[in-house]
Design a protein around this motif. Structure first.
Motif, PDB file in Angstrom:
ATOM      1  N   GLY A 185       0.848  -1.199   0.000  1.00  0.00           N
ATOM      2  CA  GLY A 185       0.000   0.000   0.000  1.00  0.00           C
ATOM      3  C   GLY A 185       0.879   1.242   0.000  1.00  0.00           C
ATOM      4  O   GLY A 185       0.673   2.185   0.750  1.00  0.00           O
ATOM      5  N   PHE A 245       5.588   5.730  -0.200  1.00  0.00           N
ATOM      6  CA  PHE A 245       5.970   5.958   1.198  1.00  0.00           C
ATOM      7  C   PHE A 245       5.615   4.790   2.089  1.00  0.00           C
ATOM      8  O   PHE A 245       4.437   4.424   2.140  1.00  0.00           O
ATOM      9  CB  PHE A 245       5.290   7.235   1.716  1.00  0.00           C
ATOM     10  CG  PHE A 245       5.575   8.412   0.840  1.00  0.00           C
ATOM     11  CD1 PHE A 245       6.886   8.848   0.663  1.00  0.00           C
ATOM     12  CD2 PHE A 245       4.558   9.041   0.143  1.00  0.00           C
ATOM     13  CE1 PHE A 245       7.172   9.918  -0.181  1.00  0.00           C
ATOM     14  CE2 PHE A 245       4.841  10.120  -0.693  1.00  0.00           C
ATOM     15  CZ  PHE A 245       6.146  10.560  -0.859  1.00  0.00           C
ATOM     16  N   ASP A 286       0.961  -1.718  -4.755  1.00  0.00           N
ATOM     17  CA  ASP A 286      -0.260  -0.928  -4.550  1.00  0.00           C
ATOM     18  C   ASP A 286      -1.378  -1.443  -5.451  1.00  0.00           C
ATOM     19  O   ASP A 286      -1.144  -1.870  -6.582  1.00  0.00           O
ATOM     20  CB  ASP A 286      -0.042   0.562  -4.786  1.00  0.00           C
ATOM     21  CG  ASP A 286      -1.085   1.383  -4.020  1.00  0.00           C
ATOM     22  OD1 ASP A 286      -0.774   1.876  -2.923  1.00  0.00           O
ATOM     23  OD2 ASP A 286      -2.234   1.490  -4.505  1.00  0.00           O
ATOM     24  N   THR A 315      -3.779   0.331  -6.667  1.00  0.00           N
ATOM     25  CA  THR A 315      -4.255   1.338  -7.619  1.00  0.00           C
ATOM     26  C   THR A 315      -3.289   1.506  -8.789  1.00  0.00           C
ATOM     27  O   THR A 315      -2.125   1.894  -8.603  1.00  0.00           O
ATOM     28  CB  THR A 315      -4.432   2.702  -6.889  1.00  0.00           C
ATOM     29  OG1 THR A 315      -5.216   2.481  -5.732  1.00  0.00           O
ATOM     30  CG2 THR A 315      -5.106   3.728  -7.780  1.00  0.00           C
ATOM     31  N   ARG A 317      -3.343  -6.282  -5.078  1.00  0.00           N
ATOM     32  CA  ARG A 317      -3.727  -6.218  -3.668  1.00  0.00           C
ATOM     33  C   ARG A 317      -2.763  -7.120  -2.904  1.00  0.00           C
ATOM     34  O   ARG A 317      -2.380  -8.182  -3.401  1.00  0.00           O
ATOM     35  CB  ARG A 317      -5.161  -6.719  -3.482  1.00  0.00           C
ATOM     36  CG  ARG A 317      -6.218  -5.818  -4.107  1.00  0.00           C
ATOM     37  CD  ARG A 317      -7.586  -6.114  -3.517  1.00  0.00           C
ATOM     38  NE  ARG A 317      -7.611  -5.853  -2.087  1.00  0.00           N
ATOM     39  CZ  ARG A 317      -7.831  -4.645  -1.538  1.00  0.00           C
ATOM     40  NH1 ARG A 317      -8.082  -3.621  -2.301  1.00  0.00           N
ATOM     41  NH2 ARG A 317      -7.823  -4.481  -0.228  1.00  0.00           N
ATOM     42  N   GLY A 318      -2.405  -6.699  -1.708  1.00  0.00           N
ATOM     43  CA  GLY A 318      -1.436  -7.456  -0.918  1.00  0.00           C
ATOM     44  C   GLY A 318      -1.861  -8.892  -0.677  1.00  0.00           C
ATOM     45  O   GLY A 318      -1.064  -9.827  -0.776  1.00  0.00           O
ATOM     46  N   GLU A 319      -3.168  -9.082  -0.398  1.00  0.00           N
ATOM     47  CA  GLU A 319      -3.636 -10.433  -0.048  1.00  0.00           C
ATOM     48  C   GLU A 319      -3.681 -11.351  -1.269  1.00  0.00           C
ATOM     49  O   GLU A 319      -3.821 -12.563  -1.126  1.00  0.00           O
ATOM     50  CB  GLU A 319      -4.972 -10.380   0.695  1.00  0.00           C
ATOM     51  CG  GLU A 319      -6.141  -9.742  -0.016  1.00  0.00           C
ATOM     52  CD  GLU A 319      -6.141  -8.209  -0.003  1.00  0.00           C
ATOM     53  OE1 GLU A 319      -5.134  -7.581   0.375  1.00  0.00           O
ATOM     54  OE2 GLU A 319      -7.158  -7.637  -0.409  1.00  0.00           O
ATOM     55  N   ARG A 326       2.654   2.080   5.703  1.00  0.00           N
ATOM     56  CA  ARG A 326       2.296   3.320   6.402  1.00  0.00           C
ATOM     57  C   ARG A 326       0.915   3.769   5.944  1.00  0.00           C
ATOM     58  O   ARG A 326       0.663   3.843   4.732  1.00  0.00           O
ATOM     59  CB  ARG A 326       3.330   4.414   6.085  1.00  0.00           C
ATOM     60  CG  ARG A 326       3.130   5.687   6.910  1.00  0.00           C
ATOM     61  CD  ARG A 326       4.072   6.819   6.530  1.00  0.00           C
ATOM     62  NE  ARG A 326       3.604   7.570   5.387  1.00  0.00           N
ATOM     63  CZ  ARG A 326       4.046   8.789   5.042  1.00  0.00           C
ATOM     64  NH1 ARG A 326       4.996   9.362   5.756  1.00  0.00           N
ATOM     65  NH2 ARG A 326       3.568   9.404   3.989  1.00  0.00           N
TER      66      ARG A 326
END
Ligand code: SAH
Length: 231
Positions: free
Chosen positions: A75, A80, A98, A100, A125-127, A141
């Protein structure tokens, strides 16, 4: 904060040489330019970019922690902390994740313009990422409350690797609410680094957790389930 102030405040922790500072300046100018076309950050004043993005992202790190490490920033948004780490620590390799697509286009442009060879972008997506037990360090963050964040991030970390959760004033509360997630994901809190930004700009709680054992296969669940029934 000026670039000179940032360099001097961080001097015990990391040496930011002229080339590195030039890269940060170029990054800030790309951020301002692209922000006119898309919503990347609410912070557009350059001294604020230096303090609340660059300096803030370098607070939880030091050379020993990041050098030579395989890192994932989940994300990352406009980069950042991951892009900042890739610039400041050229020997670490950073995967910027990310969900997006437009943000990923911006990140690829920064990598190209700054000639960075140690940062890579993944639009996912991370998952859904197929990189289980892969990274030395996963960080995030301003992405999600800690209990939710941990379920998405921890499966990506190698056994004995670290999670660095960059949190603000609510960090301690979030950690208390994440007690079960910490247990179920076999984590141990090894450090809570509390720091104040200069000029009364707020408190940072950077929470470092160590992954003691491999993550059970049932994690991460689907995003809908994670949201509905957080660990
Ligand atoms: N870390 C950046 C951006 C925070 S905004 C910063 O501190 O400025 C949150 C970002 O996380 C958004 O860009 C959003 O697209 C991304 N995001 C939220 N949930 C995500 C998930 N599960 N996987 C990947 N990216 C996610």
């Amino acid at each position: 904060m000026t670039y000179e102030e940032m360099v001097s405040l961080l001097s015990g922790k990391i040496e930011l040489n002229e080339k590195t500072v030039e890269r940060f300046k170029k990054y800030a100018s790309l951020l301002k330019e692209w922000n006119e076309k898309m919503n990347l950050t609410a912070i557009t004043d350059e001294p604020e970019i230096v303090e609340k993005h660059f300096y803030d992202c370098l607070l939880p790190t030091d050379h020993d922690l990041l050098d030579d490490k395989l890192i994932c920033d989940l994300g990352t948004g406009a980069g950042f902390p991951g892009m900042v780490w890739a610039i400041a620590y050229p020997k670490c390799v950073v995967t910027l994740v990310d969900a997006t697509g437009k943000k990923c286009m911006f990140l690829n442009e920064v990598i190209k313009e700054l000639n960075l060879t140690n940062a890579f972008v993944v639009n996912s997506r991370g998952e859904d990422l197929d990189m289980r037990e892969h990274f030395d360090i996963v960080t995030a963050r301003a992405v999600a409350p800690l209990n939710i964040l941990l379920e998405v991030c921890v499966p990506l970390i190698k056994e004995k690797g670290l999670m660095i959760a960059m949190k603000g004033a609510k960090g301690k509360e979030e950690l208390a609410d994440a007690k079960k997630a910490v247990q179920k994901l076999y984590l141990k809190v090894i450090n809570i680094n509390e720091q104040a930004l200069p000029n009364d700009e707020g408190v940072r709680y950077n929470i470092i957790l160590k992954k003691e054992k491999k993550t059970e296969k049932k994690y991460p669940r689907s995003w809908a389930e994670i949201q509905k029934k957080p660990l």
